[in-house]
Design a protein around this motif. Structure first.
Motif, PDB file in Angstrom:
ATOM      1  N   LYS B 377      41.229  40.456  40.781  1.00 21.15           N
ATOM      2  CA  LYS B 377      42.161  39.331  40.835  1.00 21.15           C
ATOM      3  C   LYS B 377      42.097  38.487  39.573  1.00 21.15           C
ATOM      4  CE  LYS B 377      42.870  35.317  43.894  1.00 21.15           C
ATOM      5  NZ  LYS B 377      42.419  34.769  45.190  1.00 21.15           N
ATOM      6  N   SER B 378      40.858  38.173  39.140  1.00 26.00           N
ATOM      7  CA  SER B 378      40.750  37.315  37.961  1.00 26.00           C
ATOM      8  C   SER B 378      41.215  38.046  36.699  1.00 26.00           C
ATOM      9  CB  SER B 378      39.329  36.770  37.801  1.00 26.00           C
ATOM     10  OG  SER B 378      38.424  37.837  37.724  1.00 26.00           O
ATOM     11  N   THR B 379      41.081  39.391  36.735  1.00 24.55           N
ATOM     12  CA  THR B 379      41.598  40.175  35.598  1.00 24.55           C
ATOM     13  C   THR B 379      43.114  40.063  35.523  1.00 24.55           C
ATOM     14  OG1 THR B 379      39.814  41.739  35.987  1.00 24.55           O
ATOM     15  CG2 THR B 379      41.609  42.452  34.531  1.00 24.55           C
ATOM     16  N   ILE B 380      43.749  40.228  36.684  1.00 18.98           N
ATOM     17  CA  ILE B 380      45.225  40.112  36.720  1.00 18.98           C
ATOM     18  C   ILE B 380      45.636  38.755  36.161  1.00 18.98           C
ATOM     19  CG2 ILE B 380      47.249  39.992  38.232  1.00 18.98           C
ATOM     20  CD1 ILE B 380      45.679  41.812  40.209  1.00 18.98           C
ATOM     21  N   LEU B 381      44.953  37.710  36.652  1.00 22.17           N
ATOM     22  CA  LEU B 381      45.317  36.358  36.212  1.00 22.17           C
ATOM     23  C   LEU B 381      45.053  36.167  34.714  1.00 22.17           C
ATOM     24  CD1 LEU B 381      44.070  34.342  39.322  1.00 22.17           C
ATOM     25  CD2 LEU B 381      46.458  34.740  38.619  1.00 22.17           C
ATOM     26  N   ALA B 382      43.985  36.805  34.242  1.00 18.30           N
ATOM     27  CA  ALA B 382      43.676  36.694  32.813  1.00 18.30           C
ATOM     28  C   ALA B 382      44.760  37.355  31.971  1.00 18.30           C
ATOM     29  CB  ALA B 382      42.320  37.339  32.524  1.00 18.30           C
ATOM     30  N   VAL B 383      45.194  38.542  32.416  1.00 12.76           N
ATOM     31  CA  VAL B 383      46.265  39.239  31.698  1.00 12.76           C
ATOM     32  C   VAL B 383      47.537  38.387  31.700  1.00 12.76           C
ATOM     33  CG1 VAL B 383      47.768  41.279  31.710  1.00 12.76           C
ATOM     34  CG2 VAL B 383      45.316  41.528  32.132  1.00 12.76           C
ATOM     35  N   ALA B 416      55.675  36.493  37.999  1.00 14.62           N
ATOM     36  CA  ALA B 416      55.790  37.164  39.296  1.00 14.62           C
ATOM     37  C   ALA B 416      54.407  37.463  39.872  1.00 14.62           C
ATOM     38  CB  ALA B 416      56.594  38.452  39.142  1.00 14.62           C
ATOM     39  N   PHE B 417      53.509  37.976  39.045  1.00 11.68           N
ATOM     40  CA  PHE B 417      52.149  38.291  39.522  1.00 11.68           C
ATOM     41  C   PHE B 417      51.410  37.015  39.892  1.00 11.68           C
ATOM     42  CE2 PHE B 417      52.001  42.441  36.814  1.00 11.68           C
ATOM     43  CZ  PHE B 417      52.793  43.069  37.756  1.00 11.68           C
ATOM     44  N   GLN B 418      51.474  36.026  39.006  1.00 17.18           N
ATOM     45  CA  GLN B 418      50.700  34.806  39.219  1.00 17.18           C
ATOM     46  C   GLN B 418      51.171  34.046  40.459  1.00 17.18           C
ATOM     47  OE1 GLN B 418      50.023  32.994  35.460  1.00 17.18           O
ATOM     48  NE2 GLN B 418      49.313  31.062  36.375  1.00 17.18           N
ATOM     49  N   ASN B 419      52.500  33.916  40.599  1.00 14.30           N
ATOM     50  CA  ASN B 419      53.034  33.164  41.741  1.00 14.30           C
ATOM     51  C   ASN B 419      52.791  33.855  43.076  1.00 14.30           C
ATOM     52  OD1 ASN B 419      53.971  31.321  39.883  1.00 14.30           O
ATOM     53  ND2 ASN B 419      56.067  32.176  39.841  1.00 14.30           N
ATOM     54  N   ASN B 420      52.535  35.155  43.009  1.00 17.69           N
ATOM     55  CA  ASN B 420      52.340  35.909  44.253  1.00 17.69           C
ATOM     56  C   ASN B 420      50.931  36.474  44.374  1.00 17.69           C
ATOM     57  OD1 ASN B 420      55.190  36.113  45.547  1.00 17.69           O
ATOM     58  ND2 ASN B 420      55.523  36.522  43.358  1.00 17.69           N
ATOM     59  N   ILE B 421      50.019  35.909  43.629  1.00 16.02           N
ATOM     60  CA  ILE B 421      48.671  36.477  43.583  1.00 16.02           C
ATOM     61  C   ILE B 421      48.040  36.544  44.973  1.00 16.02           C
ATOM     62  CG2 ILE B 421      47.489  34.277  43.023  1.00 16.02           C
ATOM     63  CD1 ILE B 421      46.630  37.698  41.446  1.00 16.02           C
ATOM     64  N   GLY B 422      48.396  35.564  45.823  1.00 14.36           N
ATOM     65  CA  GLY B 422      47.848  35.538  47.183  1.00 14.36           C
ATOM     66  C   GLY B 422      48.327  36.693  48.037  1.00 14.36           C
ATOM     67  N   ASN B 423      49.492  37.274  47.671  1.00  7.69           N
ATOM     68  CA  ASN B 423      50.041  38.383  48.459  1.00  7.69           C
ATOM     69  C   ASN B 423      49.563  39.751  48.001  1.00  7.69           C
ATOM     70  OD1 ASN B 423      51.608  36.487  49.854  1.00  7.69           O
ATOM     71  ND2 ASN B 423      53.198  36.583  48.264  1.00  7.69           N
ATOM     72  N   ILE B 424      48.807  39.767  46.904  1.00 10.85           N
ATOM     73  CA  ILE B 424      48.307  41.045  46.410  1.00 10.85           C
ATOM     74  C   ILE B 424      46.955  41.336  47.059  1.00 10.85           C
ATOM     75  CG2 ILE B 424      47.619  42.364  44.355  1.00 10.85           C
ATOM     76  CD1 ILE B 424      49.445  40.491  42.697  1.00 10.85           C
ATOM     77  N   PRO B 425      46.876  42.412  47.890  1.00 14.27           N
ATOM     78  CA  PRO B 425      45.606  42.720  48.570  1.00 14.27           C
ATOM     79  C   PRO B 425      44.628  43.341  47.572  1.00 14.27           C
ATOM     80  CG  PRO B 425      47.285  44.348  49.130  1.00 14.27           C
ATOM     81  CD  PRO B 425      47.918  43.410  48.167  1.00 14.27           C
ATOM     82  N   VAL B 426      43.890  42.461  46.897  1.00  8.44           N
ATOM     83  CA  VAL B 426      43.097  42.926  45.755  1.00  8.44           C
ATOM     84  C   VAL B 426      41.961  43.861  46.123  1.00  8.44           C
ATOM     85  CG1 VAL B 426      43.663  41.108  44.110  1.00  8.44           C
ATOM     86  CG2 VAL B 426      41.885  40.709  45.835  1.00  8.44           C
ATOM     87  N   ARG B 427      41.553  43.892  47.420  1.00  9.99           N
ATOM     88  CA  ARG B 427      40.453  44.804  47.760  1.00  9.99           C
ATOM     89  C   ARG B 427      40.955  46.209  48.073  1.00  9.99           C
ATOM     90  NH1 ARG B 427      36.396  42.574  51.976  1.00  9.99           N
ATOM     91  NH2 ARG B 427      35.532  44.650  51.510  1.00  9.99           N
ATOM     92  N   LEU B 429      42.989  48.862  46.510  1.00  7.08           N
ATOM     93  CA  LEU B 429      43.538  49.139  45.179  1.00  7.08           C
ATOM     94  C   LEU B 429      44.964  49.705  45.262  1.00  7.08           C
ATOM     95  CD1 LEU B 429      42.482  48.780  42.341  1.00  7.08           C
ATOM     96  CD2 LEU B 429      41.742  51.160  42.358  1.00  7.08           C
ATOM     97  N   GLY B 430      45.185  50.684  46.146  1.00  8.57           N
ATOM     98  CA  GLY B 430      46.498  51.328  46.274  1.00  8.57           C
ATOM     99  C   GLY B 430      47.577  50.343  46.684  1.00  8.57           C
ATOM    100  N   MET B 431      47.290  49.570  47.769  1.00  4.51           N
ATOM    101  CA  MET B 431      48.279  48.604  48.235  1.00  4.51           C
ATOM    102  C   MET B 431      48.483  47.500  47.202  1.00  4.51           C
ATOM    103  SD  MET B 431      49.710  49.686  50.865  1.00  4.51           S
ATOM    104  CE  MET B 431      50.686  48.263  51.351  1.00  4.51           C
ATOM    105  N   GLY B 432      47.383  47.154  46.533  1.00  3.73           N
ATOM    106  CA  GLY B 432      47.482  46.119  45.492  1.00  3.73           C
ATOM    107  C   GLY B 432      48.439  46.550  44.396  1.00  3.73           C
ATOM    108  N   PHE B 433      48.262  47.785  43.897  1.00  2.00           N
ATOM    109  CA  PHE B 433      49.160  48.305  42.855  1.00  2.00           C
ATOM    110  C   PHE B 433      50.594  48.404  43.376  1.00  2.00           C
ATOM    111  CE2 PHE B 433      45.422  50.578  40.599  1.00  2.00           C
ATOM    112  CZ  PHE B 433      45.301  49.545  39.681  1.00  2.00           C
ATOM    113  N   LEU B 434      50.732  48.839  44.629  1.00  2.00           N
ATOM    114  CA  LEU B 434      52.061  49.033  45.201  1.00  2.00           C
ATOM    115  C   LEU B 434      52.821  47.708  45.263  1.00  2.00           C
ATOM    116  CD1 LEU B 434      53.986  51.105  46.405  1.00  2.00           C
ATOM    117  CD2 LEU B 434      52.999  50.656  48.658  1.00  2.00           C
ATOM    118  N   ILE B 435      52.120  46.659  45.712  1.00  2.00           N
ATOM    119  CA  ILE B 435      52.784  45.351  45.809  1.00  2.00           C
ATOM    120  C   ILE B 435      53.066  44.791  44.416  1.00  2.00           C
ATOM    121  CG2 ILE B 435      52.353  42.944  46.497  1.00  2.00           C
ATOM    122  CD1 ILE B 435      51.251  44.212  49.152  1.00  2.00           C
TER     123      ILE B 435
END
Lengths: 528, 528
Positions: B377-383, B416-427, B429-435
């Motif tokens: 999650k923090s990596t996504i936010l960092a990017v 889009a990623f940052q505003n929806n970070i709570g909806n990304i199931p970060v644990r 991996l597959g569903m996280g990438f899909l969302i």
């Protein structure tokens, strides 16, 4: 340039979709998502689907119909539709076409990415879907492509692909067979574009590309991308030579092959230009020993109102089935009806050439004495002399309200009568008028000559006496002109021109005749 | 402007006739006399014949075919064919059509005189022939016409007349019946033209008429003749209001009537303009309580490549038979296929609206620990943070070879990623990438977003471990792009953009992963 109907690209694209939804109620058209599809259960058939940006109409909505595309999803101006729109359309299409979906994608980055995303999205939902990339543009040949800068773009070859694959779908072929055929079509197709006048973006003043007024851009892309190069002040023959020389370099088509030729209007060419180009192409292709079995000319794929064309060759050697599929009729509105594009051996030809019948009919006529005949003859010659002398004056008078050639027109008429005076049977009034009518008819096709020819024809048909002949002349003319007394158009109005003729008659034949003419002229009416 | 294909009016006209004789071998086309006809014995049917000058294509060669015109005789540019050509054609046509001939003549002086002369010529040879004058232009109403200066010219109403009369002929109606119907059609038709950009004469530099860039000429004739007046800077809505207000003045169409609407492209309007105009017309006509039963949009009658249109209304109230005749298919190449112009009640509609299915599929996935998930999650936010900071730099880099919006595109992705970070199931991996793929897909439709969306989708499908996910991402992208290592196009080439991503991975996940990525990247290939 004017923007009356092109305020912005958004309003144009929306207006287009609303317009087609009004014009083609026989299709399912969702204006909001810019989706058009064949709204019927096609059982186990394969759906043929394409997608692409706006600005290329009639591509692709115009190809949706049985025997061609099953669906098309449109984007914004020159931009692919979003993957979401495409995948929604695909999921709905899959329900109506149980044989799977074949996606035909133009070789354009955004089309490929958006379509790709949609394909992957629906595939995981169980939709059986395959894709084929249309890459027919040969403006940049393989050497350039290998350098990695450019690739073969999708041009009007796509339309032939739609037509053949659509017929395959209608004929119940499987998705697998259709993919193989699509690849084969792609390998046997080559296209190239030429541009002569750029379009401009809706709502903007700048044109999409620049071109000086005497040049033609050869190898132009569908968004005005530069191609092979520019030719200046070139003839149609040389232009076609350059195009074909590039197209022949790739060996898709070679002497002895059978091909189909498609000549696509990019927007603003007129039909005379298009068919002139098509004819020159057909001639030069044929001279290389290649057989052109079909020639399609029309608006297939545009770049807004660009003045330019795409040329596509499809090698159909040994594939009579493709020809049959091309010939199969479709309801798609942008595919030209093709029954006349081929010779139908089942219907016997009635004519091989036009027969010319210039026999003159018999007419009832007053017969003049030799002396009267000679007077008639000298009158004709006197009128001719007068017309010759007054040429400049008549031209000048005409130039004040017309194009200043009335004197010339009368001169050619005078020449025709004078040069053929020996052939005019001056003692047989009816035949004399009839032959004068023919002389007038054949002296150049101008309106004045036609007007006198009609009058003389009318006179010949009622030449039992001079007054009847005159009435016949006036009535005949009024039958085919709609103007009336007082009109200021020379050609549309028999009255003013009659005044001049009456003047001559008055001088030679006396006031009695003139009076009867006046009476008749007042009585006659348009009978048409 | 360019004359590449328009050296002279003579070469254009000749080229056109040669071209159509090549493209439509199913018809009899005599290039020399510019005569095109249905080459078959039509027994006791009535022949429907028209004639006219060149420059108005596809009028009238494009309407020759069973169920429409039997023959057409063409002239020089904007000039009627000579009477001799017409009469030769008529004599030949008479042999194949024993029911007589109906000549449809456009209300134009030279057409009327030449056709008139031909009609009279063949009538004395025993040919049964009648004529009808097409006069549908209402730019000048009766008051003006009575003054004798102007009359109703023939415009695109002629095409609807051809269609209905052609079907009457095919259906075996007598010449007398057809004449009566023709008169009735004429009385129920009104048309008007608009012009936005003039054409120019072949081989000349001057345009046919003059118009400043923001104006539209309302009521324009087929040869650029001035009409009702000029409107400047007008909206589509107001333009249509002016046109309809003039058309309604003549009472040919009134509230409660059923009509057919034809919107004719004079040459260079693009389809977006044409259908936008058609839609606005349909809306305003409907709002007056008039029912539009068919809308035909296309290239019916041109003035070379004039940018403009003709609008025709045909009142078909109480004449369902006319509608049936309009619907009957014809082989004529310029009449659009009409099966889709109406609703076919025999085929059940399968869809009433598009169903949207945005359920996400299940994916096999590696499951991360809470700590790993938080790092992801923090990596996504960092990017995202980095992309936000580098926006201007990315735009600047892009502007050197592209359109300078790559920074903006990445910013919207980061949002889009940052505003929806709570909806990304970060644990997961597959569903996280899909969302994340879905978020990218829906964030504006730009090419960059589609590219990442595809990669994330590919990653989600093989997210059993990080390396596999990466391979999945790269392979998915390469499947839908055709560029290769070394290509300089950002969008077409996964490699350079991967370098940046690898850089991030390297920093965070270590060199081992980066190395495996490099290996995979080398192995993968385009599978499409």
């Amino acid at each position: 340039m004017v923007d009356v109907l092109m305020k912005s690209s958004e309003s144009c694209v929306k207006g287009y979709w609303k317009g087609i939804s009004t014009a083609y109620p026989g299709l399912f058209i969702d204006v909001e998502s810019q989706t058009i599809l064949l709204n019927k259960d096609r059982a186990n058939r394969v759906a043929l689907v394409s997608a692409g940006g706006a600005g290329h109409e009639p591509f692709g909505a115009g190809y949706v119909g049985e025997n061609m595309l099953t669906a098309f999803i449109g984007g914004a101006l020159f931009a692919a539709p979003t993957a979401g729109r495409i995948s929604t359309a695909l999921l709905n299409i899959a329900k109506l076409n149980k044989g799977g979906i074949l996606a035909v994608i133009m070789n354009n980055t955004s089309d490929m990415l958006m379509f790709g995303l949609a394909i992957e999205t629906v595939r995981v939902k169980g939709v059986q879907i395959e894709s084929i990339l249309v890459a027919d543009d040969v403006a940049h040949l393989d050497a350039d492509i290998k350098n990695g800068y450019l690739s073969r773009r999708g041009l009007s070859g796509s339309v032939l692909m739609f037509k053949i694959l659509g017929a395959l779908s209608k004929n119940g072929r499987s998705l697998k067979e259709m993919v193989l055929e699509a690849r084969c079509i792609n390998c046997r197709t080559c296209s190239m574009g030429i541009g002569m006048r750029p379009c401009k973006y809706p709502g903007h003043n700048q044109t999409m590309w620049m071109l000086d007024e005497t040049s033609v851009e050869v190898g132009i892309g569908l968004h005005g991308e530069a191609g092979l190069g520019r030719l200046q002040g070139v003839s149609t023959t040389d232009l076609v030579r350059v195009i074909l020389s590039q197209m022949m370099r790739i060996f898709v088509v070679k002497p002895g092959d059978d091909i189909v030729l498609l000549v696509n209007n990019l927007g603003s060419c007129n039909e005379m230009e298009m068919y002139t180009l098509a004819y020159e192409l057909e001639q030069q292709i044929t001279s290389k020993g290649i057989n052109v079995l079909r020639t399609y000319v029309g608006h297939f794929l545009s770049t807004l109102d660009t003045k330019g064309a795409n040329i596509t060759l499809l090698n159909i050697s040994g594939r009579e089935d493709w020809l049959r599929f091309l010939d199969q009729e479709t309801e798609a509105y942008a595919w030209p009806v093709t029954r006349l594009s081929r010779i139908n051996d089942k219907i016997p030809k009635a004519l091989t050439s036009l027969e010319v019948d210039d026999k003159l009919p018999e007419v009832d006529s007053m017969v003049l004495t030799e002396r009267e005949g000679n007077t008639f003859k000298s009158t004709i010659l006197a009128v001719c002399r007068q017309l010759r002398e007054e040429k400049d004056k008549l031209n000048k008078l005409d130039s004040e309200s017309g194009d200043g050639d009335t004197g010339n027109a009368h001169l050619s008429l005078a020449d025709a009568f004078q040069n053929n005076i020996g052939n005019i049977p001056v003692r047989n009034l009816g035949m004399g008028f009839l032959i004068m009518s023919k002389l007038a008819e054949n002296c150049g096709g101008n309106t004045s000559a036609a007007l006198y020819s009609l009058m003389l024809l009318g006179a010949s048909k009622s030449a039992t006496d001079w007054a009847s002949a005159w009435i016949g002349a006036v009535e005949m003319l009024r039958k085919y002109t709609i103007a009336d007394v007082g009109d200021r158009s020379y050609a549309r109005c028999p009255h003013p021109s009659l005044l001049g003729v009456r003047f001559v008659f008055e001088r030679i034949w006396g006031r009695e005749l003139a009076k009867s003419v006046e009476l008749c002229s007042g009585q006659s009416h348009r009978r048409m």
